[in-house]
Design a protein around this motif. Structure first.
Motif, PDB file in Angstrom:
ATOM      1  N   ARG A 255     -10.738 -39.585  45.904  1.00 16.98           N
ATOM      2  CA  ARG A 255      -9.606 -40.505  46.105  1.00 16.98           C
ATOM      3  C   ARG A 255      -9.704 -41.701  45.172  1.00 16.98           C
ATOM      4  O   ARG A 255      -8.716 -42.123  44.562  1.00 16.98           O
ATOM      5  CB  ARG A 255      -9.567 -40.987  47.556  1.00 16.98           C
ATOM      6  CG  ARG A 255      -8.895 -40.053  48.533  1.00 16.98           C
ATOM      7  CD  ARG A 255      -8.917 -40.664  49.930  1.00 16.98           C
ATOM      8  NE  ARG A 255      -8.170 -41.919  49.982  1.00 16.98           N
ATOM      9  CZ  ARG A 255      -6.887 -41.997  50.306  1.00 16.98           C
ATOM     10  NH1 ARG A 255      -6.207 -40.910  50.609  1.00 16.98           N
ATOM     11  NH2 ARG A 255      -6.267 -43.162  50.346  1.00 16.98           N
ATOM     12  N   ASP A 256     -10.901 -42.261  45.053  1.00 16.54           N
ATOM     13  CA  ASP A 256     -11.082 -43.422  44.186  1.00 16.54           C
ATOM     14  C   ASP A 256     -10.786 -43.079  42.733  1.00 16.54           C
ATOM     15  O   ASP A 256     -10.187 -43.880  41.996  1.00 16.54           O
ATOM     16  CB  ASP A 256     -12.511 -43.962  44.311  1.00 16.54           C
ATOM     17  CG  ASP A 256     -12.777 -44.614  45.653  1.00 16.54           C
ATOM     18  OD1 ASP A 256     -11.806 -44.922  46.369  1.00 16.54           O
ATOM     19  OD2 ASP A 256     -13.959 -44.808  45.997  1.00 16.54           O
ATOM     20  N   GLU A 257     -11.205 -41.888  42.296  1.00 21.30           N
ATOM     21  CA  GLU A 257     -10.962 -41.479  40.910  1.00 21.30           C
ATOM     22  C   GLU A 257      -9.474 -41.280  40.643  1.00 21.30           C
ATOM     23  O   GLU A 257      -8.971 -41.636  39.570  1.00 21.30           O
ATOM     24  CB  GLU A 257     -11.737 -40.195  40.599  1.00 21.30           C
ATOM     25  CG  GLU A 257     -13.240 -40.388  40.517  1.00 21.30           C
ATOM     26  CD  GLU A 257     -13.630 -41.266  39.335  1.00 21.30           C
ATOM     27  OE1 GLU A 257     -13.400 -40.857  38.181  1.00 21.30           O
ATOM     28  OE2 GLU A 257     -14.167 -42.373  39.579  1.00 21.30           O
ATOM     29  N   VAL A 258      -8.766 -40.709  41.610  1.00 23.47           N
ATOM     30  CA  VAL A 258      -7.321 -40.554  41.455  1.00 23.47           C
ATOM     31  C   VAL A 258      -6.660 -41.924  41.365  1.00 23.47           C
ATOM     32  O   VAL A 258      -5.792 -42.169  40.516  1.00 23.47           O
ATOM     33  CB  VAL A 258      -6.735 -39.733  42.625  1.00 23.47           C
ATOM     34  CG1 VAL A 258      -5.202 -39.750  42.574  1.00 23.47           C
ATOM     35  CG2 VAL A 258      -7.246 -38.306  42.582  1.00 23.47           C
TER      36      VAL A 258
ATOM     37  N   TYR B 228      10.706 -46.014  37.243  1.00 25.95           N
ATOM     38  CA  TYR B 228       9.680 -45.134  36.681  1.00 25.95           C
ATOM     39  C   TYR B 228       9.045 -44.321  37.802  1.00 25.95           C
ATOM     40  O   TYR B 228       9.138 -44.669  38.988  1.00 25.95           O
ATOM     41  CB  TYR B 228       8.606 -45.951  35.953  1.00 25.95           C
ATOM     42  CG  TYR B 228       9.119 -46.607  34.694  1.00 25.95           C
ATOM     43  CD1 TYR B 228       9.025 -45.966  33.464  1.00 25.95           C
ATOM     44  CD2 TYR B 228       9.707 -47.872  34.736  1.00 25.95           C
ATOM     45  CE1 TYR B 228       9.498 -46.559  32.305  1.00 25.95           C
ATOM     46  CE2 TYR B 228      10.185 -48.469  33.590  1.00 25.95           C
ATOM     47  CZ  TYR B 228      10.083 -47.811  32.375  1.00 25.95           C
ATOM     48  OH  TYR B 228      10.568 -48.396  31.230  1.00 25.95           O
ATOM     49  N   VAL B 229       8.412 -43.227  37.405  1.00 23.90           N
ATOM     50  CA  VAL B 229       7.703 -42.378  38.351  1.00 23.90           C
ATOM     51  C   VAL B 229       6.301 -42.113  37.812  1.00 23.90           C
ATOM     52  O   VAL B 229       6.014 -42.350  36.633  1.00 23.90           O
ATOM     53  CB  VAL B 229       8.433 -41.034  38.574  1.00 23.90           C
ATOM     54  CG1 VAL B 229       9.829 -41.267  39.141  1.00 23.90           C
ATOM     55  CG2 VAL B 229       8.495 -40.222  37.281  1.00 23.90           C
ATOM     56  N   ILE B 230       5.449 -41.596  38.688  1.00 24.66           N
ATOM     57  CA  ILE B 230       4.093 -41.215  38.295  1.00 24.66           C
ATOM     58  C   ILE B 230       3.866 -39.763  38.686  1.00 24.66           C
ATOM     59  O   ILE B 230       4.163 -39.356  39.809  1.00 24.66           O
ATOM     60  CB  ILE B 230       3.028 -42.109  38.957  1.00 24.66           C
ATOM     61  CG1 ILE B 230       3.178 -43.559  38.477  1.00 24.66           C
ATOM     62  CG2 ILE B 230       1.616 -41.603  38.646  1.00 24.66           C
ATOM     63  CD1 ILE B 230       2.220 -44.526  39.145  1.00 24.66           C
ATOM     64  N   GLY B 231       3.359 -38.991  37.745  1.00 27.60           N
ATOM     65  CA  GLY B 231       2.960 -37.622  38.000  1.00 27.60           C
ATOM     66  C   GLY B 231       1.469 -37.476  37.785  1.00 27.60           C
ATOM     67  O   GLY B 231       0.936 -37.966  36.785  1.00 27.60           O
TER      68      GLY B 231
ATOM     69  N   ILE C  78      -4.459 -43.572  38.210  1.00 25.53           N
ATOM     70  CA  ILE C  78      -3.116 -44.129  38.372  1.00 25.53           C
ATOM     71  C   ILE C  78      -3.049 -45.542  37.805  1.00 25.53           C
ATOM     72  O   ILE C  78      -2.119 -45.897  37.057  1.00 25.53           O
ATOM     73  CB  ILE C  78      -2.719 -44.115  39.860  1.00 25.53           C
ATOM     74  CG1 ILE C  78      -2.530 -42.672  40.342  1.00 25.53           C
ATOM     75  CG2 ILE C  78      -1.455 -44.932  40.097  1.00 25.53           C
ATOM     76  CD1 ILE C  78      -2.430 -42.548  41.841  1.00 25.53           C
ATOM     77  N   ASP C  79      -4.032 -46.376  38.132  1.00 28.87           N
ATOM     78  CA  ASP C  79      -4.062 -47.745  37.615  1.00 28.87           C
ATOM     79  C   ASP C  79      -4.144 -47.763  36.093  1.00 28.87           C
ATOM     80  O   ASP C  79      -3.482 -48.571  35.426  1.00 28.87           O
ATOM     81  CB  ASP C  79      -5.231 -48.513  38.217  1.00 28.87           C
ATOM     82  CG  ASP C  79      -4.996 -48.930  39.661  1.00 28.87           C
ATOM     83  OD1 ASP C  79      -3.818 -49.021  40.062  1.00 28.87           O
ATOM     84  OD2 ASP C  79      -5.984 -49.152  40.386  1.00 28.87           O
TER      85      ASP C  79
END
Length: 388
Positions: free
Chosen positions: A121-124, A80-83, A128-129
């Motif tokens: 950064r924390d919000e990104v 899998y990938v993440i965009g 993702i999580d």
């Protein structure tokens, strides 16, 4: 010999990645390899999880002797990938399989006035999580992550802060986000990713030349020439700051930001012959303006005509300078641009530099950057699938 075997396996996998099930005979035909080699490679690719046995197939006509041929198929869930679309006003993250089917998404709204890099950064990371949780995919199954940012990005995934400190705030070293998880990470300009997404939709992709113009808060363009994304080492291709010097445009402020600002200024100055007054000067947004224009609201129509004049100049400039075939308006504002696009097209015959130029609105809407990020991540996995 190991290198040759890996190269041959890559040839088989390349064909299977973009096709349906195939027999060994079909793979022999497209790769030029022997039957024994194809069967050995397919077994190895099945063992490694890239392919699966997909039943058997008899010859056409239904009458043949001997055992039916074994068929193989690509496994989109092999990895899998993440965009991620890490925009100024919000973050959209998706987990997708290797055929770009999104299996989990997450969205987080951001206050554009909060520019703290650590907070961003924390919000990104949180987005993702959340996308991983929604997809029910274990982190170790992710093979690449791509993050799109509203800033130029160099070959190291970094954004310069010399000309515009905003760029570094939008990209606070996001290239390192995959380090702790062991994921290959790519950071890319958001307009470039929108262009990649549009390229995948283009029927004439091998020859296509166009600009994908993100037009929300700021103008930014991803440039595709002859089917290839144009990218320079500094990552500033398509930056539109020069619009500050273009007569009749005056800034790189995008259609969404301009529509909102012009409406709020008019209402604050006492304009009352508009349904937008009922929304309020402090609450009106671009979507209110475009919807009101469709209802022939006088103030909204004036704003649309103003925007159309500016946008037509931008498109003519891009078409004449780059000799491209079309300009595609991308981003969340694109689906609402019907009346504006009509007004722009009425002006295009005035263009002496690129009379062939076509201008259209993307069908991807707010998903364009995220879709491009997913595609970019898949391309990375595809190129490095069999590397040790």
């Amino acid at each position: 010999m190991q290198q040759l075997r890996r190269e041959n396996a890559q040839r088989v996998l390349e064909h299977m990645w973009g096709s349906g099930a195939a027999t060994a005979s079909e793979l022999m035909e497209v790769t030029g390899l022997t039957r024994a080699t194809v069967l050995t490679l397919c077994k190895a690719l099945v063992d490694e999880g890239w392919l699966t046995s997909a039943g058997t197939a008899r010859r056409r006509g239904g009458h043949s002797t001997g055992r039916p041929a074994l068929r193989y198929a690509f496994r989109p869930d092999a990895a899998y990938v993440i965009g991620v679309d890490a925009g100024q006003h919000g973050i959209s993250a998706a987990v997708a399989d290797l055929r770009a089917n999104e299996v989990g998404r997450a969205h987080r709204r951001l206050d554009p006035e909060v520019l703290d890099p650590g907070f961003r950064r924390d919000e990104v990371d949180e987005a993702i999580d959340s996308a991983l949780t929604a997809a029910a995919v274990e982190p170790e199954r992710i093979r690449a992550i791509v993050l799109g940012v509203p800033a130029p990005v160099d070959l190291d995934g970094l954004s310069p802060g010399d000309a515009n400190p905003f760029w570094q705030r939008m990209n606070p070293d996001l290239i390192t986000l995959g380090d702790a998880r062991g994921w290959p990470a790519i950071v890319e300009n958001d307009a470039n990713l929108a262009a990649l997404a549009e390229l995948r939709l283009s029927a004439e992709a091998p020859e296509s030349s166009f600009a994908a113009l993100l037009s929300g808060e700021r103008f930014g363009a991803g440039i595709v020439m002859n089917g290839e994304l144009v990218r320079q080492p500094r990552g500033r291709t398509g930056e539109m700051g020069f619009l500050d010097m273009v007569e009749g445009v005056g800034s790189s402020e995008g259609l969404g930001g301009l529509a909102r600002r012009l409406a709020r200024d008019a209402l604050a100055e006492g304009r009352r012959d508009s349904s937008l007054a009922g929304v309020g000067a402090d609450r009106v947004q671009a979507e209110h303006v475009f919807a009101a224009a469709h209802r022939e609201d006088p103030l909204a129509l004036e704003i649309v005509e103003d925007l159309a004049g500016r946008l037509a100049r931008v498109c003519m400039l891009l078409g004449g300078l780059l000799d491209i075939d079309r300009v595609v308006l991308c981003g969340a504002v694109a689906p609402a641009l019907g009346d504006l696009m009509d007004a722009v097209r009425r002006r295009l015959p005035e263009n002496p530099y690129a009379p062939w130029l076509q201008v259209e609105a993307s069908t991807l809407g707010a998903d364009a950057v995220r879709a491009g990020a997913v595609r970019c991540a898949i391309d990375h996995v595809r190129a490095h699938a069999l590397e040790v």
